[in-house]
Design a protein around this motif. Structure first.
Motif, mmCIF file in Angstrom:
data_model
loop_
_atom_site.group_PDB
_atom_site.id
_atom_site.type_symbol
_atom_site.label_atom_id
_atom_site.label_comp_id
_atom_site.label_asym_id
_atom_site.label_seq_id
_atom_site.Cartn_x
_atom_site.Cartn_y
_atom_site.Cartn_z
ATOM 1 N N ALA A 21 0.835 -1.213 0.000
ATOM 2 C CA ALA A 21 0.000 0.000 0.000
ATOM 3 C C ALA A 21 0.866 1.258 0.000
ATOM 4 C CB ALA A 21 -0.949 -0.002 1.187
ATOM 5 N N GLN A 22 1.931 1.231 0.731
ATOM 6 C CA GLN A 22 2.844 2.384 0.786
ATOM 7 C C GLN A 22 3.497 2.619 -0.584
ATOM 8 O OE1 GLN A 22 5.892 1.920 3.740
ATOM 9 N NE2 GLN A 22 6.652 4.002 3.494
ATOM 10 N N LYS A 23 3.894 1.549 -1.246
ATOM 11 C CA LYS A 23 4.500 1.666 -2.579
ATOM 12 C C LYS A 23 3.487 2.228 -3.583
ATOM 13 C CE LYS A 23 8.081 -1.773 -2.244
ATOM 14 N NZ LYS A 23 8.996 -2.502 -3.076
ATOM 15 N N VAL A 24 2.254 1.767 -3.472
ATOM 16 C CA VAL A 24 1.204 2.264 -4.366
ATOM 17 C C VAL A 24 0.978 3.755 -4.124
ATOM 18 C CG1 VAL A 24 -1.253 2.126 -4.925
ATOM 19 C CG2 VAL A 24 0.083 0.026 -4.657
ATOM 20 N N ALA A 25 0.876 4.143 -2.869
ATOM 21 C CA ALA A 25 0.661 5.558 -2.530
ATOM 22 C C ALA A 25 1.777 6.439 -3.102
ATOM 23 C CB ALA A 25 0.551 5.727 -1.017
ATOM 24 N N GLN A 26 2.998 5.984 -3.018
ATOM 25 C CA GLN A 26 4.128 6.744 -3.570
ATOM 26 C C GLN A 26 4.036 6.826 -5.094
ATOM 27 O OE1 GLN A 26 7.390 4.497 -1.974
ATOM 28 N NE2 GLN A 26 7.629 5.853 -0.193
ATOM 29 N N ALA A 27 3.666 5.727 -5.723
ATOM 30 C CA ALA A 27 3.604 5.684 -7.188
ATOM 31 C C ALA A 27 2.557 6.638 -7.749
ATOM 32 C CB ALA A 27 3.329 4.259 -7.663
ATOM 33 N N VAL A 28 1.422 6.788 -7.063
ATOM 34 C CA VAL A 28 0.343 7.632 -7.598
ATOM 35 C C VAL A 28 0.460 9.101 -7.180
ATOM 36 C CG1 VAL A 28 -1.260 5.697 -7.866
ATOM 37 C CG2 VAL A 28 -1.325 7.052 -5.764
ATOM 38 N N GLU A 29 1.553 9.452 -6.541
ATOM 39 C CA GLU A 29 1.791 10.869 -6.225
ATOM 40 C C GLU A 29 2.211 11.658 -7.456
ATOM 41 O OE1 GLU A 29 4.676 11.017 -3.092
ATOM 42 O OE2 GLU A 29 3.218 10.467 -1.547
ATOM 43 N N ARG A 30 2.656 10.980 -8.478
ATOM 44 C CA ARG A 30 3.097 11.643 -9.713
ATOM 45 C C ARG A 30 1.940 12.413 -10.334
ATOM 46 N NH1 ARG A 30 5.529 6.092 -12.081
ATOM 47 N NH2 ARG A 30 7.336 5.924 -10.731
ATOM 48 N N PRO A 31 2.239 13.420 -11.144
ATOM 49 C CA PRO A 31 1.165 14.221 -11.752
ATOM 50 C C PRO A 31 0.388 13.491 -12.851
ATOM 51 C CG PRO A 31 3.326 15.015 -12.462
ATOM 52 C CD PRO A 31 3.565 13.962 -11.419
ATOM 53 N N CYS A 32 1.017 12.489 -13.490
ATOM 54 C CA CYS A 32 0.301 11.738 -14.517
ATOM 55 C C CYS A 32 0.856 10.323 -14.559
ATOM 56 C CB CYS A 32 0.409 12.411 -15.887
ATOM 57 S SG CYS A 32 2.096 12.651 -16.456
ATOM 58 N N TRP A 33 -0.006 9.379 -14.934
ATOM 59 C CA TRP A 33 0.383 7.976 -14.999
ATOM 60 C C TRP A 33 -0.728 7.151 -15.618
ATOM 61 C CZ3 TRP A 33 -3.514 6.231 -11.926
ATOM 62 C CH2 TRP A 33 -3.835 6.958 -10.786
#
Length: 176
Positions: free
Chosen positions: A48-60
Motif C-alpha cells: 500500500a505504501q508503494k502504491v501511494a508513492q507511485a500515484v503521487e506523480r502528476p500523470c500515470w
C-alpha cells in the motif's frame, strides 16, 4: 486524462493496454503486480505504501484490480478504463500469455517465473481465477460505475477488444 486506471478480469489485457496508453500519452506506466509480488511469489509487506508513492506523480497509467488499494488509487485517478470482455476472450488471452511465459521462461517481477504446473495444474491457476472472478468482477465494476463513491472519475467501458483498439488508435492520433 492524466491519471488513468485500467481494470478488468485477468487475461483481459490490462497491462498491454496500459503500456500502450502510457507510450501514446507519454506517461509513466505503473503495474500493480510489480509492486505487489516480491521474490518467490511472496507478497510485499509495504504494498500500500508503494502504491501511494507511485500515484503521487502528476500523470500515470496504472493497471490492476487490487481492491485493498483501490481507495488510494481511485481517489487520485481521473479516468477508469474497464476492459469488460467475455470470459472466452480472457481465457484465450490467458492461454497465449501462459504458454509464452512458461515456455519462453519469461522473467516477471522480482525474478519470478510462471510454471506449467502453476498455470495449468494448480488450484492457484489464473484460469481457475478467471472462472472464479469474472462474474463477480463484472457485477462489482458495474455497481462502482453506476453508484461510485468516486464521482470525479470518468469511466470508459469497453466490451470488445476491437472497440478498445479503435479507441486507442483514435486517442493516439488526437494526442500525437
Amino acid at each position: 486524462m492524466e491519471r488513468i486506471v485500467v481494470v478488468g478480469t485477468s487475461g483481459s489485457g490490462k497491462t498491454t493496454l496500459a503500456q500502450q496508453l502510457a507510450v501514446c500519452l507519454g506517461y509513466p506506466h505503473i503495474e500493480l503486480d510489480s509492486l505487489h509480488w516480491g521474490p518467490n511469489w511472496t507478497e510485499v509487506p509495504d504494498f500500500a505504501q508503494k502504491v501511494a508513492q507511485a500515484v503521487e506523480r502528476p500523470c500515470w497509467v496504472l493497471d490492476g484490480n487490487y481492491s485493498r488499494v483501490r481507495p488510494i488509487i481511485w481517489s487520485q485517478a481521473d479516468t477508469i478504463v474497464w476492459l469488460d470482455y467475455s470470459i472466452w476472450v480472457c481465457y484465450w488471452r490467458m492461454v497465449r500469455r501462459a504458454f509464452r511465459r512458461v515456455f519462453l521462461r519469461q522473467k516477471l517481477w522480482n525474478g519470478n517465473r510462471e510454471t506449467f504446473r502453476g498455470q495449468f495444474l494448480s488450484k492457484d491457476s489464473l484460469f481457475f481465477w478467471i472462472h472464479q472472478t469474472h462474474g463477480r468482477r463484472r457485477q462489482k465494476y458495474t455497481t462502482l460505475m453506476q453508484e461510485t463513491p468516486y464521482p470525479h472519475l470518468t469511466w470508459i467501458h469497453h466490451q470488445t477488444p476491437r472497440k478498445t483498439k479503435q479507441w486507442l488508435k483514435q486517442l493516439c492520433q488526437e494526442s500525437g
